[in-house]
Design a protein around this motif. Structure first.
Motif, mmCIF file in Angstrom:
data_model
loop_
_atom_site.group_PDB
_atom_site.id
_atom_site.type_symbol
_atom_site.label_atom_id
_atom_site.label_comp_id
_atom_site.label_asym_id
_atom_site.label_seq_id
_atom_site.Cartn_x
_atom_site.Cartn_y
_atom_site.Cartn_z
ATOM 1 N N VAL A 1 -5.162 2.363 -7.044
ATOM 2 C CA VAL A 1 -4.186 1.553 -7.016
ATOM 3 C C VAL A 1 -3.349 1.345 -5.618
ATOM 4 N N VAL A 2 -3.499 2.218 -4.841
ATOM 5 C CA VAL A 2 -2.884 2.290 -3.471
ATOM 6 C C VAL A 2 -3.261 0.813 -2.932
ATOM 7 N N VAL A 3 -5.051 1.029 -2.804
ATOM 8 C CA VAL A 3 -5.375 -0.673 -2.298
ATOM 9 C C VAL A 3 -5.160 -1.502 -3.418
ATOM 10 N N TRP A 4 -5.069 -1.810 -4.000
ATOM 11 C CA TRP A 4 -4.436 -3.209 -5.013
ATOM 12 C C TRP A 4 -3.106 -3.176 -4.651
ATOM 13 N N ASP B 1 -9.985 -3.292 2.709
ATOM 14 C CA ASP B 1 -9.428 -3.385 1.092
ATOM 15 C C ASP B 1 -10.173 -3.576 0.456
ATOM 16 N N CYS B 2 -11.781 -4.893 0.112
ATOM 17 C CA CYS B 2 -12.123 -4.875 -0.428
ATOM 18 C C CYS B 2 -13.472 -3.810 -0.422
ATOM 19 N N GLY B 3 -13.886 -3.102 0.614
ATOM 20 C CA GLY B 3 -14.603 -2.353 0.109
ATOM 21 C C GLY B 3 -13.445 -0.878 -0.422
ATOM 22 N N VAL B 4 -12.566 -0.642 -0.397
ATOM 23 C CA VAL B 4 -12.163 0.291 -1.055
ATOM 24 C C VAL B 4 -12.214 0.445 -2.555
ATOM 25 N N MET B 5 -12.165 -1.591 -2.718
ATOM 26 C CA MET B 5 -11.711 -1.715 -4.181
ATOM 27 C C MET B 5 -13.288 -1.065 -4.525
ATOM 28 N N HIS C 1 0.889 -1.182 0.050
ATOM 29 C CA HIS C 1 -0.250 -0.109 0.129
ATOM 30 C C HIS C 1 0.815 1.076 -0.004
ATOM 31 N N ALA C 2 2.173 1.202 0.757
ATOM 32 C CA ALA C 2 2.750 2.295 1.031
ATOM 33 C C ALA C 2 3.752 2.685 -0.769
ATOM 34 N N PHE C 3 4.231 1.658 -1.271
ATOM 35 C CA PHE C 3 4.849 1.872 -3.216
ATOM 36 C C PHE C 3 3.927 2.079 -3.488
ATOM 37 N N ASN D 1 -4.337 10.585 -1.319
ATOM 38 C CA ASN D 1 -4.008 9.216 -1.973
ATOM 39 C C ASN D 1 -5.213 9.637 -3.701
ATOM 40 N N PRO D 2 -4.221 10.069 -4.661
ATOM 41 C CA PRO D 2 -4.613 10.407 -5.566
ATOM 42 C C PRO D 2 -5.057 9.718 -6.419
ATOM 43 N N ASN D 3 -5.034 8.637 -5.782
ATOM 44 C CA ASN D 3 -5.297 7.278 -6.605
ATOM 45 C C ASN D 3 -5.329 5.602 -5.943
#
Length: 189
Positions: A63-66, A119-123, A29-31, A58-60
């Motif tokens: 991408v961050v969550v996946w 993370d699933c909710g965010v996705m 996530h940090a990457f 968090n502009p994207n």
């Protein structure tokens, strides 16, 4: 028969796999945040909690969550492949770890999709169709089980009759203790 080394190897490998899986997942996530120009506000790796990464800018978010689960399965597989190719004695521990990460991330995303957990909710909120989460789970969880297949003898099970490598046992214990210490250091405060 003294099975102390076997117990230490199994416990440190399982606990280390749990803590290592969380650390690599959160580093993903940090990457992802770093790649997309985001900023990590807080990361929690405390060994007595469920890990998480809070991203301030968090502009994207997709991408961050996946990046968490993708990084969380790719890095352990790469580590195991390198160690196995070098034919180092502890390769079986990294094989177990890679399998653990595939299984844990796959179940988290695949099964978590039903309740929109973490993370699933965010996705789902940011546009990932649910079938992508299911596909991720269907590809990774069984692959993790495949990596575990026929590894019991390395952990002293079956015909190994409790015999394990003492150097690998101590190496696994050192890594596990290191991950516990890391968790106390990166506790989000």
């Amino acid at each position: 028969m003294n099975r102390l080394h076997q117990v230490v190897l199994i416990v440190s490998t399982v606990l280390g796999s749990w803590l290592g899986m969380q650390a690599i997942h959160e580093c993903g996530h940090a990457f992802g945040a770093w790649l997309t120009g985001g900023r990590v506000a807080r990361m929690v790796l405390h060994p007595l909690t469920i890990s998480r990464t809070d991203v301030a800018d968090n502009p994207n978010p997709l991408v961050v969550v996946w990046a968490g689960p993708v990084f969380g399965v790719a890095v352990p597989l790469l580590l195991w492949a390198i160690v196995a190719a070098a034919r180092l004695p502890g390769a079986f521990v990294l094989r177990f770890f890679a399998g653990f990460c595939l299984l844990a991330n796959g179940l988290y995303i695949g099964v978590g999709s039903f309740d929109h957990v973490g993370d699933c909710g965010v996705m789902l909120q940011h546009g990932s169709p649910i079938w992508q989460l299911w596909l991720f789970g269907l590809l990774t969880a069984p692959a993790g089980l495949c990596l575990w297949h026929r590894q019991g003898r390395h952990f002293g099970l079956g015909s190994a009759n409790g015999e394990v490598s003492h150097s690998v046992t101590y190496g696994s214990l050192i890594v596990c203790v290191g991950l516990v210490v890391l968790g106390f250091i990166v506790d989000g405060e």
